[in-house]
Design an enzyme around this catalytic site. Structure first.
Site, PDB file in Angstrom:
ATOM      1  N   SER A 146     -11.515  -0.732  -0.122  1.00 26.83           N
ATOM      2  CA  SER A 146     -11.702  -0.012   1.140  1.00 26.83           C
ATOM      3  C   SER A 146     -13.183  -0.112   1.459  1.00 26.83           C
ATOM      4  CB  SER A 146     -11.313   1.458   0.971  1.00 26.83           C
ATOM      5  OG  SER A 146     -11.800   2.239   2.032  1.00 26.83           O
ATOM      6  N   TYR A 159     -10.996   9.380  -3.881  1.00 27.93           N
ATOM      7  CA  TYR A 159     -10.720   8.093  -3.226  1.00 27.93           C
ATOM      8  C   TYR A 159     -11.948   7.187  -3.299  1.00 27.93           C
ATOM      9  CZ  TYR A 159      -8.805   5.017   0.473  1.00 27.93           C
ATOM     10  OH  TYR A 159      -8.308   3.955   1.184  1.00 27.93           O
TER      11      TYR A 159
HETATM   12  P1  NAD Z   1       0.615   3.395   3.229  1.00 23.37           P
HETATM   13  O1  NAD Z   1       0.773   4.837   2.931  1.00 23.37           O
HETATM   14  O2  NAD Z   1       1.142   2.816   4.488  1.00 23.37           O
HETATM   15  O3  NAD Z   1       1.209   2.521   2.040  1.00 23.37           O
HETATM   16  C1  NAD Z   1       0.997   2.845   0.694  1.00 23.37           C
HETATM   17  C2  NAD Z   1       2.001   2.116  -0.153  1.00 23.37           C
HETATM   18  O4  NAD Z   1       1.806   2.491  -1.520  1.00 23.37           O
HETATM   19  C3  NAD Z   1       3.460   2.481   0.184  1.00 23.37           C
HETATM   20  O5  NAD Z   1       4.278   1.352   0.010  1.00 23.37           O
HETATM   21  C4  NAD Z   1       3.790   3.543  -0.860  1.00 23.37           C
HETATM   22  O6  NAD Z   1       5.163   3.675  -1.129  1.00 23.37           O
HETATM   23  C5  NAD Z   1       3.038   2.987  -2.041  1.00 23.37           C
HETATM   24  N1  NAD Z   1       2.768   3.962  -3.086  1.00 23.37           N
HETATM   25  C6  NAD Z   1       2.180   5.175  -2.980  1.00 23.37           C
HETATM   26  N2  NAD Z   1       2.157   5.772  -4.186  1.00 23.37           N
HETATM   27  C7  NAD Z   1       2.741   4.909  -5.050  1.00 23.37           C
HETATM   28  C8  NAD Z   1       3.026   4.956  -6.439  1.00 23.37           C
HETATM   29  N3  NAD Z   1       2.711   6.011  -7.182  1.00 23.37           N
HETATM   30  N4  NAD Z   1       3.640   3.893  -6.996  1.00 23.37           N
HETATM   31  C9  NAD Z   1       4.006   2.837  -6.244  1.00 23.37           C
HETATM   32  N5  NAD Z   1       3.752   2.725  -4.934  1.00 23.37           N
HETATM   33  C10 NAD Z   1       3.134   3.764  -4.352  1.00 23.37           C
HETATM   34  O7  NAD Z   1      -0.941   3.145   3.074  1.00 23.37           O
HETATM   35  P2  NAD Z   1      -1.892   1.933   3.499  1.00 23.37           P
HETATM   36  O8  NAD Z   1      -2.839   2.458   4.479  1.00 23.37           O
HETATM   37  O9  NAD Z   1      -1.125   0.701   3.781  1.00 23.37           O
HETATM   38  O10 NAD Z   1      -2.709   1.767   2.139  1.00 23.37           O
HETATM   39  C11 NAD Z   1      -2.593   0.645   1.293  1.00 23.37           C
HETATM   40  C12 NAD Z   1      -3.896   0.437   0.548  1.00 23.37           C
HETATM   41  O11 NAD Z   1      -4.936   0.174   1.482  1.00 23.37           O
HETATM   42  C13 NAD Z   1      -4.338   1.678  -0.234  1.00 23.37           C
HETATM   43  O12 NAD Z   1      -4.902   1.263  -1.471  1.00 23.37           O
HETATM   44  C14 NAD Z   1      -5.408   2.271   0.657  1.00 23.37           C
HETATM   45  O13 NAD Z   1      -6.346   3.008  -0.067  1.00 23.37           O
HETATM   46  C15 NAD Z   1      -6.010   1.013   1.239  1.00 23.37           C
HETATM   47  N6  NAD Z   1      -6.769   1.248   2.480  1.00 23.37           N
HETATM   48  C16 NAD Z   1      -6.172   1.781   3.584  1.00 23.37           C
HETATM   49  C17 NAD Z   1      -6.929   1.962   4.729  1.00 23.37           C
HETATM   50  C18 NAD Z   1      -6.348   2.508   5.987  1.00 23.37           C
HETATM   51  O14 NAD Z   1      -7.125   2.788   6.907  1.00 23.37           O
HETATM   52  N7  NAD Z   1      -5.060   2.668   6.106  1.00 23.37           N
HETATM   53  C19 NAD Z   1      -8.273   1.615   4.736  1.00 23.37           C
HETATM   54  C20 NAD Z   1      -8.834   1.078   3.597  1.00 23.37           C
HETATM   55  C21 NAD Z   1      -8.075   0.894   2.472  1.00 23.37           C
END
Ligand code: NAD
Length: 264
Positions: A146, A159
């Site tokens: 991130s 985080y």
């Molecule tokens: P999201 O909530 O849409 O997806 C998260 C995914 O992780 C889902 O498939 C969920 O079922 C799965 N998950 C959660 N807990 C779990 C567990 N214990 N075991 C297995 N699977 C699990 O979120 P996202 O925004 O797509 O985030 C994905 C990654 O991107 C994360 O690591 C997040 O930190 C990172 N990220 C997101 C953003 C953003 O703005 N959305 C920005 C930077 C980084």
């Protein structure tokens, strides 16, 4: 480009992981999906994306906070496809509170899911990547960090700590395999409008008594100079680049796609 390769993408039933799984499937990679919630919908999307290229799709519901589940998922992937060539460590959760109010069990869950799970998948998958290509080694590990792997924000201690940690893990994994065909790199998105961020938009809307659209603008305006969300599709294409021959010597980078957030 990735026909015959297999990609394990953690947390790929939603958001960024699903976007990356679709992009890799479009290139012909077989995909092992993982994550909670609806599975049939995401599976159908990835199958459709990879259909023309002949990609196959499997699913394992490992809870990424549990080491035994992770071990089982890796074994399952190998049983299904023979090998893991591409590992995308993407599963992640968020919790927002000041340090003194942060529930310890939320801290532990975020460190386990957002950081330690990537250590466990990597340690389990690296030996098979090192044995690939007649022992010369081939593999791609992509850690979804991130912009919070590069800079901090108030109320996100666990985080930010986990994401800085995964950037460190990325560098060490890259260095330990630097003379092989295995690369390890991190992707550092800014805001991406997934369920994880929609919760933060909802909280802002409620806190300020404003609409969803106004809350999105407020969120972007605080951090992201482009005033645009990065999309899972854009992040998927960056992952495809990391898997390409052109990226063979891109090693240990933390590549932000953040609308200028970290440039400030
Ligand atoms: P999201 O909530 O849409 O997806 C998260 C995914 O992780 C889902 O498939 C969920 O079922 C799965 N998950 C959660 N807990 C779990 C567990 N214990 N075991 C297995 N699977 C699990 O979120 P996202 O925004 O797509 O985030 C994905 C990654 O991107 C994360 O690591 C997040 O930190 C990172 N990220 C997101 C953003 C953003 O703005 N959305 C920005 C930077 C980084």
């Amino acid at each position: 480009m990735l026909k015959g390769k297999t990609a394990l993408v953690t947390g790929s039933t939603s958001g960024i992981g699903l976007g990356i799984a679709k992009a890799l499937a479009r290139q012909g990679a077989n995909i092992v999906l993982n994550g909670f919630g609806d599975v049939d919908g995401p599976r159908a999307e990835v199958l459709a994306a990879g259909q023309a290229a002949g990609a196959q799709v499997a699913y394992h519901g490992a809870d990424m906070s549990r080491v035994a589940d992770i071990e089982d998922m890796v074994q399952y992937s190998v049983r299904n496809f023979g090998q893991i060539d591409i590992l995308v460590n993407n599963a992640g959760i968020q919790h927002v509170a000041r340090v003194e109010d942060f529930p310890p069990e939320r801290w532990d869950a975020i460190i386990a899911i957002n950081l330690s799970s990537a250590f466990h998948t990597s340690r389990l998958v690296l030996p098979m990547m090192q044995a690939a290509d007649g022992g010369k080694g081939w593999g791609r590990i992509i850690n979804v960090a991130s912009v919070h792997g590069l800079v901090g924000s108030a109320q996100k201690s666990a985080y930010v700590a986990a994401k800085h940690g995964i950037v460190g893990l990325t560098k060490v994994t890259a260095l330990e395999n630097a003379t092989s065909g295995i690369t390890c790199n991190a992707i550092c998105p800014g805001w991406v409008l997934t369920p994880l961020v929609q919760k933060q938009v909802d909280a802002k809307a409620e806190q300020h008594g404003i609409s969803n659209e106004e809350a999105k603008k407020l969120l972007l305006g605080e951090k992201e100079p482009s005033m645009q969300f990065t999309t899972p599709e854009e992040l998927g294409e960056l992952a495809v680049f990391f898997c390409s021959p052109a990226a063979a010597n891109v090693r240990g980078v933390a590549w932000n796609m953040d609308g200028g957030w970290a440039a400030q």
